[in-house]
Enzyme design. Sequence first.
Site, PDB file in Angstrom:
ATOM      1  N   ARG A 195       4.413   8.106   2.717  1.00  0.00           N
ATOM      2  CA  ARG A 195       4.870   7.146   1.707  1.00  0.00           C
ATOM      3  C   ARG A 195       5.961   6.240   2.255  1.00  0.00           C
ATOM      4  O   ARG A 195       7.099   6.665   2.458  1.00  0.00           O
ATOM      5  CB  ARG A 195       5.389   7.894   0.473  1.00  0.00           C
ATOM      6  N   ARG A 223      -5.367   5.544   8.282  1.00  0.00           N
ATOM      7  CA  ARG A 223      -3.933   5.851   8.181  1.00  0.00           C
ATOM      8  C   ARG A 223      -3.645   7.340   8.271  1.00  0.00           C
ATOM      9  O   ARG A 223      -2.478   7.738   8.367  1.00  0.00           O
ATOM     10  CB  ARG A 223      -3.331   5.254   6.900  1.00  0.00           C
ATOM     11  N   HIS A 281       0.065  -2.655   5.002  1.00  0.00           N
ATOM     12  CA  HIS A 281       0.530  -2.324   3.645  1.00  0.00           C
ATOM     13  C   HIS A 281       2.049  -2.073   3.680  1.00  0.00           C
ATOM     14  O   HIS A 281       2.528  -0.975   3.401  1.00  0.00           O
ATOM     15  CB  HIS A 281      -0.235  -1.072   3.218  1.00  0.00           C
ATOM     16  N   ASP A 325       0.750  -5.003  -9.682  1.00  0.00           N
ATOM     17  CA  ASP A 325      -0.289  -4.646  -8.705  1.00  0.00           C
ATOM     18  C   ASP A 325      -1.306  -5.783  -8.669  1.00  0.00           C
ATOM     19  O   ASP A 325      -2.184  -5.862  -9.525  1.00  0.00           O
ATOM     20  CB  ASP A 325      -0.947  -3.316  -9.121  1.00  0.00           C
ATOM     21  N   GLU A 340       1.773  -7.146   1.125  1.00  0.00           N
ATOM     22  CA  GLU A 340       0.793  -6.667   2.088  1.00  0.00           C
ATOM     23  C   GLU A 340      -0.087  -7.817   2.573  1.00  0.00           C
ATOM     24  O   GLU A 340      -0.862  -8.377   1.801  1.00  0.00           O
ATOM     25  CB  GLU A 340      -0.073  -5.588   1.432  1.00  0.00           C
TER      26      GLU A 340
HETATM   27  C1  BG6 Z   1      -1.458  -0.851  -3.238  1.00  0.00           C
HETATM   28  C2  BG6 Z   1      -2.500  -0.905  -4.304  1.00  0.00           C
HETATM   29  O1  BG6 Z   1      -1.838  -1.657  -2.181  1.00  0.00           O
HETATM   30  O2  BG6 Z   1      -1.310   0.488  -2.779  1.00  0.00           O
HETATM   31  C3  BG6 Z   1      -2.117   0.034  -5.430  1.00  0.00           C
HETATM   32  O3  BG6 Z   1      -2.656  -2.238  -4.752  1.00  0.00           O
HETATM   33  C4  BG6 Z   1      -1.887   1.434  -4.903  1.00  0.00           C
HETATM   34  O4  BG6 Z   1      -3.131   0.021  -6.424  1.00  0.00           O
HETATM   35  C5  BG6 Z   1      -0.871   1.381  -3.778  1.00  0.00           C
HETATM   36  O5  BG6 Z   1      -1.416   2.276  -5.932  1.00  0.00           O
HETATM   37  C6  BG6 Z   1      -0.574   2.726  -3.125  1.00  0.00           C
HETATM   38  O6  BG6 Z   1      -1.725   3.316  -2.662  1.00  0.00           O
HETATM   39  P1  BG6 Z   1      -1.700   4.737  -2.008  1.00  0.00           P
HETATM   40  O7  BG6 Z   1      -3.141   5.091  -1.757  1.00  0.00           O
HETATM   41  O8  BG6 Z   1      -0.912   4.638  -0.731  1.00  0.00           O
HETATM   42  O9  BG6 Z   1      -1.014   5.655  -3.000  1.00  0.00           O
END
Ligand code: BG6
Length: 301
Positions: free
Chosen positions: A74, A100, A170, A214, A273
């Site tokens: 995260r 990833r 991202h 989002d 992103e």
């Molecule tokens: C973003 C998406 O890019 O990533 C969201 O638009 C999503 O919808 C977020 O919740 C996080 O994604 P993840 O899979 O890393 O929890």
Amino acid sequence: MAELSRLNERFGIRDQLAFSKVPGGLVVVEIVNSLAAATVALQGAHLLNWIPRGEQPVIWLSRDARFIAGQSIRGGVPVCWPWFGPHSAHTAYPAHGFVRTVPWQVCETKMLEDGATFVAFRLLRTGATDVFWPHTSVLELGITVGATLELDLMTRNTGPESITIGDALHTYFAVSDVRHIAVEGLEGCPYIDKLDSDKRKQQSGPVTFKTETDRIYLGASADCLINDPGMQRRIRIGKRGSRSTVVWNPWIEKAVRMGDMGENGYLNMVCVESSNAADDVVTIAPGDEHHLWVSYQVESL
Ligand code: BG6
């Protein structure tokens, strides 16, 4: 240990680049030079931080981030490939593609003349990755760590037929307080509002944050700025080969549901992103390559 010694012998750069393990067991490469510091996990070629010298961290990493083999981390810069969001046909496939959470290989490290450090990673193809992506292609991420951070995600089609990919860097950016920042560069762009039944809307003015956000901005190839008066800085996001920009903040309830955002962590991050998503996926002819390239820079306000 043997793995670390091998990596350090082959790719280490004295006083500048070294491999180590973080608690949880993931191998990371740590870079420190006269211009900046950065850490990248080999799993996912996932950049975890970048701190230009004399600046606050630019990349947000959750206080509760977990570094576990096979699980996404995260924060930082997850690489999403070869699809963005849910897979269009297979609902059981992982969100944002599969790269990833799998190991990548280091293929090059070097010092650059201006004092920056370059490291390149290549996705390791395995039977497991072939399940998700039964095509012949090469995926590499080049990272240049200096006063500017540059990321170059290269997809080469080495197979006999065209391939179509979605991709995203991202990036979680660190901000003083998401309620008081503004993202510029998307004015007038159409976007898909993922929180309003994927309705198509149009951006007017800079993007500000008062609730969960989002959105996939389409045909958005312009650079973006994150204006952050609280940190007296702005982050400049330059990009090439990217037609979409995703802007995301989970806000309070979703952050709690996610379980790894850290207490009130959502306040100190915003994802901008650089991507090719939804209508903007990219088709690559046999023998061709596509580069999704970004640069991040900090400027004083
Ligand atoms: C973003 C998406 O890019 O990533 C969201 O638009 C999503 O919808 C977020 O919740 C996080 O994604 P993840 O899979 O890393 O929890």
